[in-house]
Design an enzyme around this catalytic site. Structure first.
Site, short mmCIF file in Angstrom:
data_model
loop_
_atom_site.label_atom_id
_atom_site.label_comp_id
_atom_site.label_asym_id
_atom_site.label_seq_id
_atom_site.Cartn_x
_atom_site.Cartn_y
_atom_site.Cartn_z
N HIS A 49 0.85 -1.19 0.00
CA HIS A 49 0.00 0.00 0.00
C HIS A 49 0.89 1.24 0.00
O HIS A 49 0.79 2.11 0.86
CB HIS A 49 -0.95 -0.02 1.21
N GLY A 104 -7.19 -14.68 -10.40
CA GLY A 104 -7.70 -14.28 -11.70
C GLY A 104 -8.36 -12.93 -11.70
O GLY A 104 -8.80 -12.47 -12.77
N ASP A 109 -5.44 -13.59 0.93
CA ASP A 109 -6.07 -12.32 1.28
C ASP A 109 -7.57 -12.53 1.46
O ASP A 109 -8.39 -11.69 1.10
CB ASP A 109 -5.80 -11.26 0.21
N GLY A 123 -10.32 -7.61 -0.71
CA GLY A 123 -9.83 -8.93 -0.42
C GLY A 123 -10.27 -9.93 -1.47
O GLY A 123 -10.73 -9.56 -2.55
#
Length: 396
Positions: free
Chosen positions: A200, A254, A280, A315
């Site tokens: 981030h 994906g 995640d 996420g």
């Protein structure tokens, strides 16, 4: 779920993948919570209880260093040992035998609660092996699904808290932005045993390399929420790929990264650091329902991805076994390499390679039994056996 059997157990009938090679006609010897050895079937000790797995692949259990939720539970909603246990139980159904519950950017009170919960959970809740704090020392310019108003620079007081937390928990990974964390404080944290992960961040290549030189050990979800690789500005992505010192978490679902970009990164990544599969995952993994709340905002499942109202990815909705299968199908890696990305490499990132992540004597009997096409049939944590049907997630 059953207790680990007393005495020596020989698991046979499956191909063993020990982290380096496949072994046919061998048995894995388990004594209580630990692996006792790998031997040819003809050398199974006479006093061992033999369990025939009937085919498939037996390997080390998956390790996931970034798990926000599962089984209907989000860590941010309930930073408690029980919530961590529920998340671990949900992901165990999909082969994950060790994970870091992950708290995204939140208040100081929530961070303190998560630290206290993890310090208890690592010794009392199977499958919880540490804590990942993803924030609050992130860059608002690369906030992703995090709340920018809760982000702030890393201070000396924060470093004190994190160093103490690493000592209490044992394994603490903290994601922070380069521009929010001075190199001197990164070095201090690294020296205290904190695994500093860069993410981030809008940092340029040179600033990112200074953070790596100061002791940053990994990069959080490569490509996502960071400065990209350009022909004259390599950015955080370029620094991550170019530096052999860092490990890179990748979300292989994906949706977060185009498979061609991930494939290129896998081929280009300078070692010894490698790319590590992370999920995640949010609370939807291992649970019914298509929505959840994230810091008071609703996220929904749309076409296989989780998004906030403005379309921002929130996420993922993928489990580790599915990530391994995706890597084989779409990233051009062998099944063995995909398994290493979920076992050997995360163990090395966390410095757990002398504890778990391979099939070798004296390592934890954290195992997964897979079908030939990499679906989960059973798991063991510290020698305790479970199937996806018996390790149902707790839902709340």
């Amino acid at each position: 779920m059953t207790s680990a059997p007393a005495g020596l157990v020989a698991l046979t009938g499956a191909t063993l993948f020990d982290g380096e090679r496949r072994l046919e006609g061998h048995a894995l010897l388990v004594d209580g919570a630990l692996i006792a050895g790998v031997v040819p079937r003809s050398e199974i000790p006479a006093d061992a209880a033999v369990t025939d797995l009937g085919g498939g692949i037996l390997t080390a259990g998956f390790i996931d260093v970034q798990v926000n939720g599962g089984g209907g539970v989000m860590l941010n909603d309930a930073p408690t040992p029980d919530a961590m246990a529920a998340i671990a139980a949900a992901h165990r159904r999909f082969g994950t035998t060790g994970l870091l519950p992950t708290l995204i950017t939140d208040t100081p009170a929530a961070t303190a609660a998560a630290i206290a919960a993890a310090a208890e959970a690592v010794s009392t809740r199977p499958g919880v092996i540490g804590l990942h704090l993803e924030g609050p020392h992130l860059a608002p310019a690369r906030r992703g699904a995090h709340l920018p108003e809760l982000m702030r620079p890393l201070t000396e007081a924060d470093a004190d808290q994190l160093a103490a937390a690493a000592e209490a928990i044992g394994t603490l990974l903290v994601t922070m932005a380069v521009e929010q964390a001075p190199p001197a404080l990164i070095r201090r944290l690294a020296d205290a045993g904190v695994i500093v992960s860069l993410g981030h961040t809008d940092a340029d290549y040179d600033a990112a390399m200074r953070a790596i030189d100061a002791g940053a050990r990994s990069v959080t979800h490569l490509f996502n929420a960071m400065s990209q690789l350009g022909h004259r500005a390599p950015g955080m992505v370029g620094a991550a790929i170019d530096s052999g010192a860092v490990w890179c978490g990748v979300i292989a679902d994906g949706h977060h990264v185009h498979p061609a970009s991930l494939s290129a990164a896998l081929r280009a990544k300078r070692g010894p650091g490698r790319c590590v599969l992370v999920t995640d995952a949010m609370s939807t993994v291992g649970a019914d329902g298509d929505s959840f709340t994230l810091n008071g905002r609703t996220a929904r499942r749309v076409d296989g991805k989780l998004v906030l109202a403005d379309g921002t990815l929130a996420g993922s909705d993928i489990d580790m076994a599915a990530s391994v299968r995706y890597a084989v199908a779409h990233l051009g890696v062998s099944a063995d390499e995909a398994l290493r990305m979920a076992t050997v490499y995360p163990a090395a990132l966390l410095r757990h390679d002398r504890i778990r992540g391979r099939l070798a004597p004296a390592l934890a009997a954290d195992l997964v039994h897979l079908t030939p096409d990499l679906h989960v049939q059973a798991t063991w944590i510290a020698g305790e056996h479970s199937t996806p049907q018996t390790s149902l997630p707790l839902s709340r």
